[in-house]
Design an enzyme around this catalytic site. Sequence first.
Site, PDB file in Angstrom:
ATOM      1  CE  LYS A  33     -22.127  -7.906  12.254  1.00  0.00           C
ATOM      2  NZ  LYS A  33     -21.941  -7.679  13.684  1.00  0.00           N
ATOM      3  NE  ARG A  34     -17.613 -13.931   8.912  1.00  0.00           N
ATOM      4  CZ  ARG A  34     -17.665 -14.897   8.007  1.00  0.00           C
ATOM      5  NH1 ARG A  34     -16.625 -15.156   7.258  1.00  0.00           N
ATOM      6  NH2 ARG A  34     -18.772 -15.621   7.864  1.00  0.00           N
TER       7      ARG A  34
END
Length: 551
Positions: free
Chosen positions: A296-297
């Site tokens: 996600k990051r």
Amino acid sequence: MTNKEYANMLLPGIDKTVEDYEKMYPIRDLKENAIVTRFAPSPTGFVHMGGLFAAFISRKMAKQTDGVFFLRIEDTDKKREVEHGIEGIITDLKNFQINIDEGVISQSSQMGNYGPYIQSERKDVYQAFAKYLIENDLAYPCFCTEEELEEIRKKQESQKERLGYYGKYAKYRNITKEEAKEKIDNGEKYIIRLKSPGNFEDKFKFKDLVKGVIELPVNDLDIVIIKSDGLPTYHFAHLVDDHLMHTTHVIRGDEWLSSVPIHTQLFSIFGFKAPKYAHIAPLMKDTENGRRKLSKRKDPEAAVSYYTELGIPVEAVLLYLCTVANSNFEGWYDQNKDKTLDDFKLEFSKISSSGSLFDVSKLLNISKNYISRLTKDEVYNLALEYTKNYDKEMYDLLVKYESYSKSVFNIERVQKKPRKDLSMMSEIKKLNWYMYDELYYTYDKKYIYPITDKKEIETILNTYINEFYIIDSKDEWFNKMKDLSEKLGYAREVKEFKEMPASFKGHVGDISMVLRVALTSLNETPDLYEIMNLMGKERILKRFEDAIKNL
Ligand code: GLU
């Protein structure tokens, strides 16, 4: 104090019982083997690809069995909630056609008979279930402070013992009703814990629909079931909700796999039938340093907004998700060109248990193929919808020249091997700008001709437009190109030129390249005949004049 009074003291103001609630949530009237499942996100940020993947599988499984797919918002952790979290989830699901049968449809409305579907609105329900446990001596209040819990943890660490609140470390497990009352009268804060009947030394086996048979130790943790704010923990809410909502299958990320002992224990304490579990491994990505989880990051493609922003058709994303879920889908889809995604039967056992590769270039390839099968009108609509939000200039042109634009999108479309250069709507302009005079005459262009003699280029262009221009069948047009070549001393066929290169200035391919470059400023375009046909003599002439000026 009776057990009932004790439960009332610990969780006051709850008048309904487990039985009452069971009556309010009757068995669903569905055919045998219908899958009832849900997407149960916490409103803690954007939906990421892994979430969408699980939601896609859940919805598909429900749909293909005439079951029910619902959206439940798990907002019991108020600290982690973000603003507009619920709306974000709803919009993302809607955008990707993951339609729900029941559940939350907006911040303020829900549909279905098994709600409310927002956990923070179900406080009383959870507490009624917790009271049942207290009454049966299967739950108790715990008055541990943060410091006390920290102390327990330190002790376990120093003695190299398993961490957690269990056995001899479960400080309040045997608290008497009187002791509890005294503490409450003193204003001490408490939470409710399960009095786990399990023994960690024991093992139990269960069959995960994706991971296969798994053996895990039995739960002996006295887990928190009701927190100090009166809301349940995830584990307890899962039991209550999935029991009352008659969930048959829990499809979720495999980070929850290790919680299965807690969950099955809760179901069995209540004498409820546990749902079937399908734990989905995270999506993976190949990088220079090997394969890792899609992050996600770190990875922009993990956000579902990425696909909307690029204008990749939703259907293409769904086709790809289906391929990621069951790799046999791709072959099936290729062989069943008249069928849709809905006709394919997804199988749990074919989902990768270790994590499927999620590869954007593969997705784009699927998208290219998908778009190549669309009609010109469908492409036009996708382009319109996309440019409306992301490219006003292109949008205005599409609106102004609707039928012309459709013809542009139709170039090399209706044929056995259709054009496959478009994979996302953000490329509409890049691939078609030269077909619009408004763009063509304002862009900086570089003309790279196959011949250097400027006079010669001019002669080719003029002779073509004055003597050989024709709107007719492609064959006719091509014959004219050959005649033009011959007239100007070029070979009619490439083969002919190759046999006797000294007898010609070049060949018909050079002639058409000169025309192509003068017409579009590009060395590579789709079919020249179709482009010319669409532009018409006047526009061609104007472009040639412009090209000659730029020689
Ligand atoms: N709220 C949980 C999560 O977001 C749901 C897990 C489940 O589907 O049970 O991970």
